[in-house]
Design a protein around this motif. Structure first.
Motif, PDB file in Angstrom:
ATOM      1  N   SER A  46      -4.655   8.986   7.626  1.00  0.00           N
ATOM      2  CA  SER A  46      -5.790   8.056   7.572  1.00  0.00           C
ATOM      3  C   SER A  46      -6.113   7.592   8.985  1.00  0.00           C
ATOM      4  O   SER A  46      -5.256   7.572   9.870  1.00  0.00           O
ATOM      5  N   SER A  83      -8.566   4.588   3.662  1.00  0.00           N
ATOM      6  CA  SER A  83      -8.972   5.862   3.058  1.00  0.00           C
ATOM      7  C   SER A  83      -7.984   6.939   3.481  1.00  0.00           C
ATOM      8  O   SER A  83      -7.708   7.105   4.676  1.00  0.00           O
ATOM      9  N   TRP A  84      -7.492   7.704   2.502  1.00  0.00           N
ATOM     10  CA  TRP A  84      -6.404   8.648   2.780  1.00  0.00           C
ATOM     11  C   TRP A  84      -6.792  10.073   2.414  1.00  0.00           C
ATOM     12  O   TRP A  84      -7.476  10.304   1.416  1.00  0.00           O
TER      13      TRP A  84
END
Length: 496
Positions: free
Chosen positions: A434, A439-440
């Motif tokens: 990330s 958000s990954w």
């Protein structure tokens, strides 16, 4: 090792974020270059053998009960090599026990492993071969082709192959039921599993340095010098003594390998014990080249302590060598154990990112009672671990994770992960990255080997840039549900 289907299209999006931060770094101050290795490269490895093809090294050594192959693109990192049980003999045969000195050869598009074995009695040692028609020797089925022997059917070990002027030969060490002296023999072959005609002795122990323990010449290995001449490097004396060493045979230019008179033996050993290097009984060698083909290297076994013994096993070592003007090899002296040496030329070097300013931004749990805390994962100490909680309110798979903040967006070619000692080793590990800790992107599932005290490297298919990475253990090598790791880091490859 990595399952990354469908990921590549997403990597560029992550890579493009915060590039300005990365460009502001001083690369020299942020990385440690891995450009050296130390011997031994493996804590075991009696009778080592290396074959290389298309940038890959295939390694094997004496394990006694089976034939095992190892695959790596970095020979100095042999301890991390992927292993494969190639062939296990059936029970109750003449070749079920004491499998010695295996060698892997590619002949006419197929793979062959030559080895010697017996039924439990050393006097019955003979040579055998298995065959594999797969393009990759780590895959496919190994088929037993039979005994490789001449009509005398005498005790025989350490078989190797010579290709010379369109004819294939086998060289080996043999004698009468394993009793001294042991000689080196040669015979012609009609195919990879058949000797034709009579054997000829081309070397017998004659010098004092060939007679320590017992008068023995064994372990013949083919070496072509820069002029293409045929040399045979062999081992002299008993492998169990400190004076075990390497000798040299040379085939006369234009000579006939089947004519003993065309072979000459060097009167002194070409590689010998050196106590100050921790090299006792150096011998039974093989040869390979650096990845770029510019360097010649020898692999051999030795003991790190004197006087043999069951707790003083032979271990595998490597070092580069040069050539004398007369076309004979200059092996120098055995390299000192534990001393940093330059890696083989042409190997793609890693730059390990320093972790001085890194931190842990989150984790599922940590083991408080035994101080196996999350920040132990980035303390540059392999002896300290992060372990998920097990003494109070234990956590179980798959509810484990830990997030590392590198505090800068870095260009990364892969991950450097070290297992903890003992149990609770991770087998399968998901990795996410990330740029904002929100958000990954999943990079897929990685498989870790059950190895202690060594950093394992998980390369990515292409370089990406990110600031945070999250490790998510999915399964372990044992039934302990609370996993742990010793260290985690990232690396990039050195620019060409």
């Amino acid at each position: 090792m990595i399952k990354l289907a469908g990921v590549l299209a997403l990597l560029s999006a992550v890579s493009c974020e915060k590039i300005g931060d990365f460009n502001g770094l001083n690369p020299q101050a942020q990385v440690t270059l891995e450009d050296s290795f130390v011997n031994p490269i493996l804590t075991r490895g009696a009778d080592p053998w290396v074959t290389q093809k298309n940038g890959t090294y295939y390694f094997t050594y004496t394990q006694g009960s089976k034939l095992v192959l190892y695959e790596t693109d970095r020979i100095a990192e042999l301890a991390l090599a992927k292993s494969h049980d190639a062939w296990i003999p059936p029970t109750g045969t003449a070749y079920s026990k004491n499998l010695w000195a295996p060698e892997l050869h590619e002949i006419n598009g197929k793979w062959y492993i030559y080895f010697s074995a017996d039924n439990g009695s050393n006097a019955n040692h003979r040579m055998y071969v298995v065959e594999n028609d797969s393009a990759n020797p780590m895959e496919g089925e190994w088929v037993f082709k039979g005994k490789v022997g001449d009509s005398s059917n005498q005790w025989a070990i350490d078989g190797t192959i010579l290709h010379h002027n369109g004819q294939m030969y086998m060289l080996w060490s043999g004698g009468n039921a394993g009793a001294p002296p042991q000689n080196i023999y040669i015979a012609k072959m009609s195919n990879p599993w058949t000797i034709v005609g009579d054997k000829v002795s081309i070397a017998t122990p004659t010098y004092p340095w060939e007679k320590f323990g017992n008068p023995i010449n064994e372990g013949p290995q083919i070496l072509h010098n820069p002029s293409g001449e045929v040399l045979v490097v062999y081992s002299g004396s008993g492998y169990w003594v400190d004076n075990y060493c390497l000798g040299l045979l040379r085939l006369t230019t234009g000579g006939d390998p089947m004519n003993p008179g065309d072979w000459t033996k060097k009167s002194e050993p070409v590689f010998s014990m050196l106590a100050e290097s921790g090299a006792y009984g150096p011998g039974h060698n093989g040869f390979f080249q650096s990845p770029d083909g510019s360097e010649d290297w020898i692999i051999y076994h030795a003991r790190s302590l004197p006087n043999g013994g069951s707790n003083n096993g032979r271990n595998a070592r490597i070092q580069a060598f040069n050539w004398f003007a007369d076309g004979t090899p200059d092996f120098g002296v055995p390299a000192k154990i534990g001393q940093a040496r330059k890696r083989p030329a042409g190997e793609r070097l890693r730059e390990i990112y320093k972790k001085d300013n890194w931190s842990v931004s989150g984790y599922s749990s940590e083991e408080l009672v035994n101080t196996r805390l999350a920040d132990r994962l980035i303390d540059n100490d392999l002896s300290s671990y992060w372990i998920t909680r097990y003494s109070t309110n234990p956590t179980n798979y798959p509810d484990h994770w830990i997030t590392i903040d590198m505090h800068k967006t870095l260009h990364v070619d892969g991950f450097a992960i070290a297992q903890k000692n003992g149990d609770r080793k991770i087998k399968k590990l998901d990795i996410e990255v990330s740029s904002d800790d929100q958000s990954w992107l999943s990079l897929g599932e990685f498989e870790l080997q059950n190895i202690e005290g060594k950093t394992q490297y998980l390369p990515l298919p292409s370089q990406i840039a990110f600031r945070y990475f999250r490790l998510i253990p999915k399964s372990g090598h044992d039934n302990q549900p609370q996993p742990g790791l010793a260290e985690a880091g990232t690396f990039r490859y050195q620019a060409p």
